[in-house]
Scaffold this motif. Structure first.
Motif, PDB file in Angstrom:
ATOM      1  N   GLY A 245     -12.395  -0.706   2.747  1.00 50.58           N
ATOM      2  CA  GLY A 245     -11.960  -1.975   2.195  1.00 50.58           C
ATOM      3  C   GLY A 245     -10.587  -1.912   1.537  1.00 50.58           C
ATOM      4  O   GLY A 245     -10.194  -2.836   0.826  1.00 50.58           O
ATOM      5  N   LEU A 246      -9.863  -0.843   1.795  1.00 54.26           N
ATOM      6  CA  LEU A 246      -8.538  -0.661   1.200  1.00 54.26           C
ATOM      7  C   LEU A 246      -7.450  -1.148   2.144  1.00 54.26           C
ATOM      8  O   LEU A 246      -7.680  -1.326   3.331  1.00 54.26           O
ATOM      9  N   THR A 247      -6.271  -1.327   1.582  1.00 51.88           N
ATOM     10  CA  THR A 247      -5.087  -1.617   2.378  1.00 51.88           C
ATOM     11  C   THR A 247      -4.151  -0.415   2.245  1.00 51.88           C
ATOM     12  O   THR A 247      -4.292   0.380   1.296  1.00 51.88           O
ATOM     13  N   PRO A 248      -3.189  -0.290   3.137  1.00 50.87           N
ATOM     14  CA  PRO A 248      -2.239   0.821   2.998  1.00 50.87           C
ATOM     15  C   PRO A 248      -1.547   0.840   1.632  1.00 50.87           C
ATOM     16  O   PRO A 248      -1.283   1.907   1.083  1.00 50.87           O
ATOM     17  N   GLU A 249      -1.301  -0.328   1.092  1.00 51.66           N
ATOM     18  CA  GLU A 249      -0.635  -0.417  -0.215  1.00 51.66           C
ATOM     19  C   GLU A 249      -1.513   0.111  -1.353  1.00 51.66           C
ATOM     20  O   GLU A 249      -0.995   0.478  -2.413  1.00 51.66           O
ATOM     21  N   ASP A 250      -2.812   0.126  -1.155  1.00 54.80           N
ATOM     22  CA  ASP A 250      -3.727   0.621  -2.184  1.00 54.80           C
ATOM     23  C   ASP A 250      -3.690   2.140  -2.327  1.00 54.80           C
ATOM     24  O   ASP A 250      -4.048   2.678  -3.376  1.00 54.80           O
ATOM     25  N   ILE A 251      -3.284   2.824  -1.271  1.00 51.73           N
ATOM     26  CA  ILE A 251      -3.453   4.272  -1.202  1.00 51.73           C
ATOM     27  C   ILE A 251      -2.592   5.041  -2.208  1.00 51.73           C
ATOM     28  O   ILE A 251      -3.104   5.895  -2.932  1.00 51.73           O
ATOM     29  N   ALA A 252      -1.303   4.771  -2.264  1.00 50.25           N
ATOM     30  CA  ALA A 252      -0.416   5.563  -3.122  1.00 50.25           C
ATOM     31  C   ALA A 252      -0.874   5.608  -4.581  1.00 50.25           C
ATOM     32  O   ALA A 252      -0.943   6.695  -5.164  1.00 50.25           O
ATOM     33  N   PRO A 253      -1.216   4.466  -5.200  1.00 50.19           N
ATOM     34  CA  PRO A 253      -1.644   4.551  -6.601  1.00 50.19           C
ATOM     35  C   PRO A 253      -2.984   5.280  -6.783  1.00 50.19           C
ATOM     36  O   PRO A 253      -3.253   5.818  -7.848  1.00 50.19           O
ATOM     37  N   LEU A 254      -3.789   5.316  -5.742  1.00 52.13           N
ATOM     38  CA  LEU A 254      -5.104   5.960  -5.845  1.00 52.13           C
ATOM     39  C   LEU A 254      -5.063   7.453  -5.543  1.00 52.13           C
ATOM     40  O   LEU A 254      -5.972   8.189  -5.934  1.00 52.13           O
TER      41      LEU A 254
ATOM     42  N   ALA B 155      -4.212   9.656   7.727  1.00 53.94           N
ATOM     43  CA  ALA B 155      -3.066   8.750   7.834  1.00 53.94           C
ATOM     44  C   ALA B 155      -2.148   9.075   9.007  1.00 53.94           C
ATOM     45  O   ALA B 155      -1.405   8.208   9.462  1.00 53.94           O
ATOM     46  N   CYS B 156      -2.207  10.291   9.518  1.00 59.67           N
ATOM     47  CA  CYS B 156      -1.305  10.707  10.597  1.00 59.67           C
ATOM     48  C   CYS B 156      -1.657  10.099  11.946  1.00 59.67           C
ATOM     49  O   CYS B 156      -0.844  10.161  12.871  1.00 59.67           O
ATOM     50  N   GLU B 157      -2.837   9.549  12.071  1.00 65.02           N
ATOM     51  CA  GLU B 157      -3.225   8.921  13.334  1.00 65.02           C
ATOM     52  C   GLU B 157      -3.685   7.503  13.048  1.00 65.02           C
ATOM     53  O   GLU B 157      -4.614   7.278  12.267  1.00 65.02           O
ATOM     54  N   THR B 158      -3.031   6.546  13.674  1.00 67.22           N
ATOM     55  CA  THR B 158      -3.271   5.130  13.389  1.00 67.22           C
ATOM     56  C   THR B 158      -4.739   4.744  13.498  1.00 67.22           C
ATOM     57  O   THR B 158      -5.269   4.071  12.610  1.00 67.22           O
ATOM     58  N   GLU B 159      -5.398   5.156  14.560  1.00 63.30           N
ATOM     59  CA  GLU B 159      -6.806   4.775  14.750  1.00 63.30           C
ATOM     60  C   GLU B 159      -7.698   5.347  13.645  1.00 63.30           C
ATOM     61  O   GLU B 159      -8.553   4.649  13.101  1.00 63.30           O
ATOM     62  N   ARG B 160      -7.490   6.619  13.318  1.00 65.76           N
ATOM     63  CA  ARG B 160      -8.284   7.241  12.238  1.00 65.76           C
ATOM     64  C   ARG B 160      -8.051   6.518  10.918  1.00 65.76           C
ATOM     65  O   ARG B 160      -8.995   6.238  10.175  1.00 65.76           O
ATOM     66  N   PHE B 161      -6.783   6.243  10.616  1.00 74.14           N
ATOM     67  CA  PHE B 161      -6.445   5.625   9.339  1.00 74.14           C
ATOM     68  C   PHE B 161      -6.967   4.193   9.272  1.00 74.14           C
ATOM     69  O   PHE B 161      -7.500   3.770   8.249  1.00 74.14           O
ATOM     70  N   SER B 162      -6.836   3.460  10.363  1.00 73.56           N
ATOM     71  CA  SER B 162      -7.333   2.078  10.405  1.00 73.56           C
ATOM     72  C   SER B 162      -8.832   2.034  10.147  1.00 73.56           C
ATOM     73  O   SER B 162      -9.314   1.171   9.406  1.00 73.56           O
ATOM     74  N   ARG B 163      -9.543   2.961  10.760  1.00 71.57           N
ATOM     75  CA  ARG B 163     -11.006   3.003  10.554  1.00 71.57           C
ATOM     76  C   ARG B 163     -11.334   3.309   9.091  1.00 71.57           C
ATOM     77  O   ARG B 163     -12.201   2.677   8.495  1.00 71.57           O
ATOM     78  N   PHE B 164     -10.638   4.272   8.505  1.00 75.45           N
ATOM     79  CA  PHE B 164     -10.838   4.611   7.100  1.00 75.45           C
ATOM     80  C   PHE B 164     -10.573   3.392   6.217  1.00 75.45           C
ATOM     81  O   PHE B 164     -11.374   3.066   5.328  1.00 75.45           O
TER      82      PHE B 164
END
Length: 96
Positions: free
Chosen positions: A39-48, A25-34
């Motif tokens: 198939g997740l969105t940033p909003e999906d991450i916290a609950p998971l 998550a600390c690097e936009t390109e890495r996080f975007s690729r993940f």
């Protein structure tokens, strides 16, 4: 069978897996690729983030990319083999 019970403390495994998520998550390109590949969105991450299955998938993603794995291992002062061993403590690891 739950592979989380052995030498490595479960809390330590969770901390490293969460560290891997933070690393992505600390690097936009890495996080975007993940996000794109998962198939997740940033909003999906916290609950998971507290779910062992999700943490396992983060570790699987990291272990699937040697360059990423080596960068993360260096950033955490861990050996890549240690990270792989920790992954085996989370759900869904292949039984050897």
């Amino acid at each position: 069978m739950d592979m989380r019970n052995s030498d490595t403390n479960t809390d330590q495994v969770d901390i490293v897996a969460l560290g891997a998520l933070r690393f992505l998550a600390c690097e936009t390109e890495r996080f975007s690729r993940f996000l794109t590949l998962s198939g997740l969105t940033p909003e999906d991450i916290a609950p998971l983030a507290s779910q062992p299955d999700f943490l396992a998938s983060v570790m699987d993603y990291l272990l699937s990319d040697e360059k990423l794995l080596l960068e993360f291992a260096e950033s955490e002062s861990l050996q890549p083999q240690t990270i792989a061993a920790m992954r085996r403590k989370l759900p869904g690891a292949p039984q050897i």
